[in-house]
Scaffold this active site. Sequence first.
Site, PDB file in Angstrom:
ATOM      1  N   CYS A  28     -50.676 -32.372  94.020  1.00  0.00           N
ATOM      2  CA  CYS A  28     -51.375 -31.204  94.562  1.00  0.00           C
ATOM      3  C   CYS A  28     -52.044 -31.543  95.898  1.00  0.00           C
ATOM      4  O   CYS A  28     -52.386 -32.688  96.157  1.00  0.00           O
ATOM      5  CB  CYS A  28     -52.427 -30.749  93.558  1.00  0.00           C
ATOM      6  SG  CYS A  28     -53.022 -29.099  93.918  1.00  0.00           S
ATOM      7  N   ASP A 151     -58.183 -29.347  83.217  1.00  0.00           N
ATOM      8  CA  ASP A 151     -58.753 -30.162  84.296  1.00  0.00           C
ATOM      9  C   ASP A 151     -60.186 -30.568  83.935  1.00  0.00           C
ATOM     10  O   ASP A 151     -60.806 -29.989  83.040  1.00  0.00           O
ATOM     11  CB  ASP A 151     -58.762 -29.310  85.586  1.00  0.00           C
ATOM     12  CG  ASP A 151     -58.893 -30.128  86.850  1.00  0.00           C
ATOM     13  OD1 ASP A 151     -59.056 -31.364  86.781  1.00  0.00           O
ATOM     14  OD2 ASP A 151     -58.839 -29.517  87.947  1.00  0.00           O
TER      15      ASP A 151
HETATM   16  O1  LIG Z   1     -57.782 -30.219  95.524  1.00  0.00           O
HETATM   17  C1  LIG Z   1     -58.605 -29.436  96.012  1.00  0.00           C
HETATM   18  O2  LIG Z   1     -59.130 -29.650  97.111  1.00  0.00           O
HETATM   19  C2  LIG Z   1     -58.980 -28.205  95.264  1.00  0.00           C
HETATM   20  C3  LIG Z   1     -59.810 -27.281  95.885  1.00  0.00           C
HETATM   21  C4  LIG Z   1     -60.183 -26.140  95.215  1.00  0.00           C
HETATM   22  C5  LIG Z   1     -59.745 -25.916  93.944  1.00  0.00           C
HETATM   23  C6  LIG Z   1     -58.919 -26.826  93.312  1.00  0.00           C
HETATM   24  C7  LIG Z   1     -58.530 -27.977  93.974  1.00  0.00           C
HETATM   25  N1  LIG Z   1     -57.699 -28.891  93.350  1.00  0.00           N
HETATM   26  C8  LIG Z   1     -57.166 -28.606  92.075  1.00  0.00           C
HETATM   27  C9  LIG Z   1     -56.053 -29.420  91.568  1.00  0.00           C
HETATM   28  O3  LIG Z   1     -55.030 -28.907  91.137  1.00  0.00           O
HETATM   29  C10 LIG Z   1     -56.223 -30.891  91.435  1.00  0.00           C
HETATM   30  O4  LIG Z   1     -54.981 -31.486  91.467  1.00  0.00           O
HETATM   31  C11 LIG Z   1     -56.894 -31.182  90.097  1.00  0.00           C
HETATM   32  O5  LIG Z   1     -58.157 -30.594  90.084  1.00  0.00           O
HETATM   33  C12 LIG Z   1     -57.064 -32.688  89.916  1.00  0.00           C
HETATM   34  O6  LIG Z   1     -57.741 -33.218  91.001  1.00  0.00           O
HETATM   35  P1  LIG Z   1     -58.037 -34.778  91.105  1.00  0.00           P
HETATM   36  O7  LIG Z   1     -59.065 -35.124  90.106  1.00  0.00           O
HETATM   37  O8  LIG Z   1     -58.491 -34.979  92.502  1.00  0.00           O
HETATM   38  O9  LIG Z   1     -56.729 -35.474  90.844  1.00  0.00           O
END
Ligand SMILES: O=C(O)c1ccccc1NCC(=O)[C@H](O)[C@H](O)COP(=O)(O)O
Length: 232
Positions: A28, A151
């Site tokens: 993502c 999440d």
């Molecule tokens: O990634 C971002 O900046 C974001 C911003 C606003 C809403 C959601 C966002 N990310 C969501 C995702 O799908 C991420 O992949 C998921 O939360 C996992 O994140 P991480 O812990 O950084 O791998």
Amino acid sequence: MFWRCLRMAARRAKPPVMGPKDIRVKICGLSESAHIDAAVAAGATYVGFVFFPKSPRNVSIQQARSLAAAVPPGVAKVALVVNADDALLDQIVAAVPLDMLQLHGSETPERVAEVKARYGLPVMKAVGVADESDLPQLVEYGRVVDQLLVDAKPPKGADLPGGNGLSFDWRLIANRRWPVPWMLAGGLTPENVALAIQMTGAKQVDVSSGVESAPGVKDPDLIAKLIAAAKG
Ligand SMILES: O=C(O)c1ccccc1NCC(=O)[C@H](O)[C@H](O)COP(=O)(O)O
């Protein structure tokens, strides 16, 4: 003849087993075509574009349109939005060829159903988990979505509702199942993803900050390592 029949019966009786290599990975927050290439080459099933101005991973609609053009068929393009209204979604869907919408705000089940009906695209709803009390929401949204994103709940007052690099206690969802496919997310890294899959039984994972060298800067080596570790 007897042995042939026995062998055929044994083969038929074997349930199809999902091997570790079948784990599906979503990377993502991609904003550069080289990083999309790295994700695709490493075997990502989904790539995600973030439309949220406060995020270091935010892309414009035009940027997403040209990034999407570099995604080969068979890899799903996901648009991530946060409490987006129809006007914004209309613009995104009109300009970017998409395979899925990811709703990552406080959209209600009714709003999720509305978005699904309006755009005819599969919808994935993110649900933040911190403790046991967050789990009933997964059942509720599971009735209206095509996929669930399980999440980590963002800390109180966080700027971002996701992509914070934080994990939740995976034991909370061990052996839980929902009626739709789901992805595990939150703080996954090349080092912990195999354990997270083992503990939760996830068949799909979603990763953002765990494959970055700095906030919003994806690292092709980490992408390859994460996908290799997830697929066993
Ligand atoms: O990634 C971002 O900046 C974001 C911003 C606003 C809403 C959601 C966002 N990310 C969501 C995702 O799908 C991420 O992949 C998921 O939360 C996992 O994140 P991480 O812990 O950084 O791998």
